[in-house]
Write a protein that holds these residues in place. Structure first.
Motif, PDB file in Angstrom:
ATOM      1  N   GLY A 290     -17.849  58.259  53.134  1.00  0.00           N
ATOM      2  CA  GLY A 290     -19.170  59.043  53.860  1.00  0.00           C
ATOM      3  C   GLY A 290     -18.368  60.306  55.378  1.00  0.00           C
ATOM      4  N   ALA A 291     -19.210  61.039  56.306  1.00  0.00           N
ATOM      5  CA  ALA A 291     -18.743  62.038  56.662  1.00  0.00           C
ATOM      6  C   ALA A 291     -17.454  62.303  57.293  1.00  0.00           C
ATOM      7  N   GLY A 292     -16.445  62.695  55.720  1.00  0.00           N
ATOM      8  CA  GLY A 292     -15.482  64.059  55.448  1.00  0.00           C
ATOM      9  C   GLY A 292     -14.264  62.474  55.234  1.00  0.00           C
ATOM     10  N   THR A 293     -14.539  61.397  55.120  1.00  0.00           N
ATOM     11  CA  THR A 293     -13.744  60.600  54.696  1.00  0.00           C
ATOM     12  C   THR A 293     -13.719  60.206  53.353  1.00  0.00           C
ATOM     13  N   ASP A 294     -13.637  60.975  52.278  1.00  0.00           N
ATOM     14  CA  ASP A 294     -14.065  60.504  50.795  1.00  0.00           C
ATOM     15  C   ASP A 294     -12.861  60.332  50.517  1.00  0.00           C
ATOM     16  N   VAL A 295     -12.156  59.527  50.540  1.00  0.00           N
ATOM     17  CA  VAL A 295     -10.161  59.221  50.061  1.00  0.00           C
ATOM     18  C   VAL A 295     -10.489  59.589  48.899  1.00  0.00           C
ATOM     19  N   ALA A 296      -9.448  59.799  48.145  1.00  0.00           N
ATOM     20  CA  ALA A 296      -9.667  59.681  46.084  1.00  0.00           C
ATOM     21  C   ALA A 296      -9.928  58.514  45.697  1.00  0.00           C
ATOM     22  N   ALA A 297      -9.298  57.512  46.219  1.00  0.00           N
ATOM     23  CA  ALA A 297      -9.313  56.481  45.569  1.00  0.00           C
ATOM     24  C   ALA A 297     -10.898  55.939  45.775  1.00  0.00           C
ATOM     25  N   VAL A 298     -12.028  56.182  47.219  1.00  0.00           N
ATOM     26  CA  VAL A 298     -13.397  55.778  46.672  1.00  0.00           C
ATOM     27  C   VAL A 298     -14.062  56.160  45.412  1.00  0.00           C
ATOM     28  N   ARG A 299     -13.861  57.721  45.225  1.00  0.00           N
ATOM     29  CA  ARG A 299     -14.077  58.466  44.337  1.00  0.00           C
ATOM     30  C   ARG A 299     -14.219  58.386  43.378  1.00  0.00           C
ATOM     31  N   VAL A 300     -13.193  56.923  43.000  1.00  0.00           N
ATOM     32  CA  VAL A 300     -12.875  55.993  41.544  1.00  0.00           C
ATOM     33  C   VAL A 300     -13.409  55.648  41.903  1.00  0.00           C
ATOM     34  N   TYR A 301     -13.697  55.271  42.038  1.00  0.00           N
ATOM     35  CA  TYR A 301     -14.592  53.664  42.662  1.00  0.00           C
ATOM     36  C   TYR A 301     -16.705  54.043  41.722  1.00  0.00           C
ATOM     37  N   ASP A 302     -16.707  55.237  42.491  1.00  0.00           N
ATOM     38  CA  ASP A 302     -17.916  55.478  42.821  1.00  0.00           C
ATOM     39  C   ASP A 302     -18.211  56.112  40.878  1.00  0.00           C
ATOM     40  N   PHE A 303     -17.326  56.770  40.320  1.00  0.00           N
ATOM     41  CA  PHE A 303     -17.061  57.608  39.409  1.00  0.00           C
ATOM     42  C   PHE A 303     -17.730  56.313  38.269  1.00  0.00           C
ATOM     43  N   LEU A 304     -16.850  55.277  38.722  1.00  0.00           N
ATOM     44  CA  LEU A 304     -16.368  53.690  38.314  1.00  0.00           C
ATOM     45  C   LEU A 304     -18.008  52.879  37.877  1.00  0.00           C
ATOM     46  N   THR A 305     -18.937  52.759  39.424  1.00  0.00           N
ATOM     47  CA  THR A 305     -19.646  51.622  39.232  1.00  0.00           C
ATOM     48  C   THR A 305     -21.553  52.593  39.705  1.00  0.00           C
ATOM     49  N   ALA A 306     -21.314  53.906  40.126  1.00  0.00           N
ATOM     50  CA  ALA A 306     -22.302  54.137  40.239  1.00  0.00           C
ATOM     51  C   ALA A 306     -22.403  54.757  38.632  1.00  0.00           C
ATOM     52  N   ARG A 307     -21.308  55.565  38.091  1.00  0.00           N
ATOM     53  CA  ARG A 307     -21.446  56.692  36.559  1.00  0.00           C
ATOM     54  C   ARG A 307     -21.832  55.436  35.418  1.00  0.00           C
ATOM     55  N   TYR A 308     -20.806  54.839  35.564  1.00  0.00           N
ATOM     56  CA  TYR A 308     -20.138  54.171  34.893  1.00  0.00           C
ATOM     57  C   TYR A 308     -19.675  54.748  34.224  1.00  0.00           C
ATOM     58  N   ASP A 309     -19.218  55.789  34.495  1.00  0.00           N
ATOM     59  CA  ASP A 309     -18.210  56.911  33.612  1.00  0.00           C
ATOM     60  C   ASP A 309     -16.786  56.342  33.490  1.00  0.00           C
ATOM     61  N   VAL A 310     -16.102  55.546  32.354  1.00  0.00           N
ATOM     62  CA  VAL A 310     -14.790  55.051  33.123  1.00  0.00           C
ATOM     63  C   VAL A 310     -13.685  56.643  32.246  1.00  0.00           C
ATOM     64  N   GLY A 311     -14.308  56.722  31.174  1.00  0.00           N
ATOM     65  CA  GLY A 311     -13.518  57.919  31.528  1.00  0.00           C
ATOM     66  C   GLY A 311     -13.177  59.160  32.355  1.00  0.00           C
ATOM     67  N   ALA A 312     -14.032  60.320  33.067  1.00  0.00           N
ATOM     68  CA  ALA A 312     -14.118  59.992  34.392  1.00  0.00           C
ATOM     69  C   ALA A 312     -13.273  59.783  35.522  1.00  0.00           C
ATOM     70  N   ALA A 313     -13.634  58.208  35.415  1.00  0.00           N
ATOM     71  CA  ALA A 313     -12.688  57.579  36.783  1.00  0.00           C
ATOM     72  C   ALA A 313     -11.084  57.541  36.223  1.00  0.00           C
ATOM     73  N   ALA A 314     -11.003  57.076  34.729  1.00  0.00           N
ATOM     74  CA  ALA A 314      -9.640  57.567  34.488  1.00  0.00           C
ATOM     75  C   ALA A 314      -8.573  58.512  34.665  1.00  0.00           C
ATOM     76  N   ALA A 315      -9.200  58.878  34.670  1.00  0.00           N
ATOM     77  CA  ALA A 315      -8.791  60.782  34.785  1.00  0.00           C
ATOM     78  C   ALA A 315      -8.216  61.321  36.512  1.00  0.00           C
ATOM     79  N   GLN A 316      -9.730  60.486  36.776  1.00  0.00           N
ATOM     80  CA  GLN A 316      -9.131  60.933  38.364  1.00  0.00           C
ATOM     81  C   GLN A 316      -8.408  59.509  38.803  1.00  0.00           C
ATOM     82  N   ALA A 317      -8.130  58.430  38.496  1.00  0.00           N
ATOM     83  CA  ALA A 317      -6.612  57.668  39.149  1.00  0.00           C
ATOM     84  C   ALA A 317      -6.277  58.136  38.732  1.00  0.00           C
TER      85      ALA A 317
END
Lengths: 343, 294
Positions: A290-317
């Motif tokens: 949060g607070a402007g520290t949304d680095v990319a690796a944390v976004r991958v984790y969010d895709f994977l665990t919050a939405r269970y969107d494996v495809g999007a997480a893989a693409a992001q990674a």
């Protein structure tokens, strides 16, 4: 990488063949004996294959699968029934590139990585120079200085969190006592901190800066170790000669030590850059992204665990890994020789 | 004239850096030790004392308490946080990772350092390249595979993932050491009638023991400190949590005092720091061997 001198394996193997006819691969009767280089070749392949297999199964194949997943519409629930080569599409990538946070997140990641890399290497260099000459307690201090690197990230992240807390943190308390801060500063949850300095008005990305400082603190020991090891291998005669010529300490550093240290510094920069670029746990634990520290690796984790969107997480990674490779490609193109020398 | 100014500049710099050096040393000591001192300090006082005086850097005798540790270590049945269980899980995973990693890495490191075989340059480059791949890239497929084959909340699965993380570094560290063992020793063993495998087992491995220990220690450290994969794979099953995960989950719990959290941090940190201090020289040399060549 130094390998055995070119002549050595042959010599070793011929000597063995002549003295030890029942050696590990004695040739079958009627067949020509294997040449020394072919024996070394066989032994090498035999030795390397178990390791190769492990790396293949636990690293290379998963990565290859990530690439496939990135081109498929895959949510975790679908995966059970999905074939390896399902419907190919570029949806995941367009989703990644179109999503509002992507470009800003990439920018944040770059800023974070560059700052943390530079900071930790420079601090490591300063530390190595300060601890170069022996003094009482140097060994103890050197060991103590490795603590941030050795200690578990979860533990140190919590210490920082507690120390920086606006309510019960030691930093804010001392800040109020020593510097007369009016309000406690929420270091880890302030996106923009307004500063008025000499009549000028600044906005500082405070949370991001704090995370960068944390990263510098945690990883300067790593740089320190490598630079100190290299520093102690610099021959004394070089500096003595410079001293006789009347060079001042800064001149000796600039013209004698720095050229010697450059390869290891370049290598450290590359290593730290790669590691920090993919860093997940430090940022996740400190700010949760949060607070402007949304680095990319944390976004991958969010895709994977919050939405269970494996495809999007893989693409992001995958996009992350590719951007890193492009950056490294530039780096090696311009500074490649120095690093290759070292690695 | 110019000679004189140069001299005074040299003298000024000598003096300046003489002082600056000690300031830097003091600064480094403070920033590395103070956070850990603070961690231990907070873990030993009740939460009221912290809230009352957050800036205090010592602890009065009447405040001193060990109840935070009791709370953290006691099993959940007794109303504690069950960290003993987590410590055991972490120890199992870390030791398993060390053994598996060394078994996987030693032959490869030996081959890359000693034997010229077809593609040995490529293989050695591959091992290094793998080291550069992000953990997040591995996390996605492993998460899926493990969910599929039902390993997702098992310590064995976690150890396998950690092997993937540590094999490349281990190969690199071991290789740097193995190339320093003179080839003549192997030749002598061959003359005495040892096969290649025997040479490795009876001659090379004992000689490489310091490096094996250093690498094992580093692997242990990585496995003990790891957080992302533990979070991904084990979050659903509290019985399998590692200490890192247990501590992170503890911080999400409502109404857990920060002092208890600090006690948990101390408990998590102590084993790895003790191990590190016991073998500090070994680890630093193992990590940096090869860094000092020009």
């Amino acid at each position: 990488m130094p390998t055995a001198p070119a002549g050595a394996p042959q010599r070793r193997d011929t000597s063995r063949r002549s003295t030890d006819p029942s050696g590990d691969r004695s040739p079958a009767p009627g067949r020509r004996p294997l040449t020394a280089s072919r024996r070394a070749n066989r032994a090498g392949l035999a030795f390397v294959s178990p390791t190769f297999l492990v790396v293949l199964v636990v690293v290379v194949l998963p990565i290859a699968w990530t690439v496939l997943l990135a081109f498929q519409k895959a949510r975790l629930v679908d995966i059970q029934g999905m074939g390896l080569f399902g419907n190919w599409s570029l949806d995941n990538f367009s989703q990644v590139f179109d999503s509002a946070g992507f470009w800003s997140s990439l920018g944040t990641t770059l800023l974070y990585t560059a700052g943390a890399t530079l900071g930790s290497v420079v601090l490591g260099l300063v530390a190595a120079l300060a601890l170069r000459k022996p003094f009482r307690g140097r060994g103890l201090l050197r060991a103590a200085m490795l603590l941030p690197y050795v200690a578990p990230v979860v533990a140190v992240a919590f210490v920082w969190e507690v120390a920086l807390s606006p309510q019960y943190g030691v930093v804010n308390d001392w800040g109020r006592r020593l510097f007369g801060w009016d309000d406690p500063i929420a270091f880890l949850s302030t996106r923009q901190y307004e500063v008025d300095l000499l009549g000028l008005h600044f906005d500082i990305p405070l949370a991001l800066l704090t995370v960068i400082v944390f990263e510098c603190w945690r990883y300067f020991p790593f740089a320190f170790l490598f630079i100190l090891a290299r520093l102690q291998a610099v021959p004394d005669t070089l500096e003595e000669a410079a001293l006789v010529d009347g060079a001042t300490p800064t001149q000796r550093f600039r013209h004698v030590l720095l050229p010697q240290l450059m390869p290891v510094i370049a290598l450290l920069c590359v290593l730290r850059f790669i590691m920090t670029f993919n860093k997940f746990d430090d940022v996740y634990l400190l700010t949760g992204g949060g607070a402007g520290t949304d680095v990319a690796a944390v976004r991958v984790y969010d895709f994977l665990t919050a939405r269970y969107d494996v495809g999007a997480a893989a693409a992001q990674a995958l996009v992350l890994a590719l951007s890193l490779m492009i950056l490294l490609g530039f780096y090696f193109k311009f500074f490649g020789n120095k690093v290759q020398e070292e690695a | 004239m110019s000679g004189k100014t140069a001299l005074s500049r040299a003298r000024f710099e000598e003096r300046f850096f003489g002082v600056a050096r000690w300031i830097v040393i003091a600064f480094l000591a403070v920033i590395t030790l103070l956070p850990f001192y603070y961690m231990v300090l907070l873990s030993l006082k009740p939460i009221d004392a912290l809230l009352l005086d957050p800036g205090s850097l010592w602890i009065s005798a009447k405040d001193f308490t060990l109840s935070t540790y009791r709370d953290v270590l006691r099993s959940t049945d007794d109303g504690g946080q069950g960290f003993l269980r987590f410590l055991l899980n972490s120890a199992l995973v870390s030791l398993g990772t060390v053994v598996l990693t060394l078994v996987a890495a030693v032959p490869g490191a030996y081959a890359v350092s000693r034997l010229k075989f077809f593609g040995h340059r490529q293989v050695s480059a591959l091992f290094l390249a793998v080291y550069l791949f992000p953990a997040t890239l591995l996390a996605v497929p492993l998460f899926v595979i493990f969910a599929k084959i039902g390993l997702s909340s098992s310590l064995v699965g976690l150890a396998i993932v950690y092997v993937a993380q540590t094999v490349p570094v281990s190969i690199y560290m071991l290789k740097n050491y193995l190339v320093t063992i003179p080839a003549s020793i192997e030749e002598a063993a061959a003359l005495d009638g040892c096969s290649r495998l025997q040479t490795v087992r009876k001659v090379i491995l004992p000689l490489a023991l310091p490096s094996l220990m250093a690498t094992g220690l580093y692997v242990f450290m990585i496995a003990w400190n790891e957080f992302l994969f533990a979070l991904l794979f084990l979050a659903a099953d509290p019985g399998q949590w590692t200490v890192s995960l247990g501590l992170a989950q503890l911080s999400n719990g409502i109404e857990v005092p920060k002092t208890v959290l600090m006690a948990g941090s101390v408990v998590l940190t102590i084993p790895v720091v003790l191990l590190f201090f016991a073998a500090e020289r070994l680890l630093t040399e193992g990590l940096t061997s090869g860094a000092d060549k020009s």
